[in-house]
Design an enzyme around this catalytic site. Structure first.
Site: not given
Length: 215
Positions: A16, A74
């Site tokens: 989130i 990432d």
């Protein structure tokens, strides 16, 4: 390098906090975005040994399942005194047996390791956040954008903003940790305005200038 012709983009994350940051960065470009979580896509296992590999695994899985280009980030924290750890395994450090992530415990683990080797001074706690953004297409084509920000690992944690390891990261030249900054302060960048601060904003600026054909 391709562009996003149909203006539709999947954000390949179930995190989130990360989704909120990416959504903020994407907002000025008029893209229609949906998250992997919204679409009910499964989370692929991040089996890569580099940020690039894991970013691609997530982005391509979402692109293949939706038929749309997908963006994945990432990122991780590299601590010099720990030979670059936790690095690509940063998120795994927070993983609990029930599948949830406890970042406070993860921060404590790093602090304990630094204490154990006698790294007490700020100069002994140099670290950086790394971000690799990948946009992948259903045909497996991918483009990558890299960002980084240098700083120090501080203790105790400060601030309740942001997510992950933000409360223990003090960027060079600043008095506030990422955990004490608003999203706007942390990114330090808007389209055509200012120089980016955060690792994610640095990577996204390159994406905007190259893939989105904006400057």
């Amino acid at each position: 390098m391709r562009s996003i012709a149909n203006k539709k983009l999947v954000i390949a994350t179930h995190n989130i906090g990360k989704l909120q940051e990416i959504t903020t960065l994407v907002a000025p470009f008029g893209l229609t975005i949906q998250s992997a979580k919204e679409l009910g896509l499964p989370e692929p296992k991040e089996t890569g040994t580099t940020f690039e590999e894991n970013a691609y695994i997530k982005a391509f899985a979402a692109a293949k399942n939706t038929g749309l280009p997908a963006l994945s980030d990432d990122s991780g924290l590299e601590v010099d005194a720990l030979n670059g750890a936790p690095g690509v395994y940063t998120a795994d450090l927070a993983l609990q047996s029930d599948g949830t992530r406890d970042f406070l415990k993860a921060m404590q683990k790093i602090e304990e390791k630094l204490q154990k080797i006698g790294a007490h001074k700020k100069s002994q706690r140099k670290c950086r956040f790394i971000s690799v953004i990948c946009i992948a297409w259903p045909d497996a084509h991918a483009d990558y954008f890299h960002g980084r920000v240098e700083g120090s690992f501080i203790w105790p944690p400060r601030g309740d903003k942001g997510f992950g390891f933000d409360p223990v990261f003090l960027p060079d030249g600043y008095k506030n940790t990422f955990g004490e900054m608003t999203t706007e302060q942390k990114h330090g960048w808007k389209l055509n305005d200012q120089t980016p601060l955060s690792h994610r904003a640095c990577a996204f600026k390159l994406l905007a200038e190259n893939l989105l054909k904006l400057s």
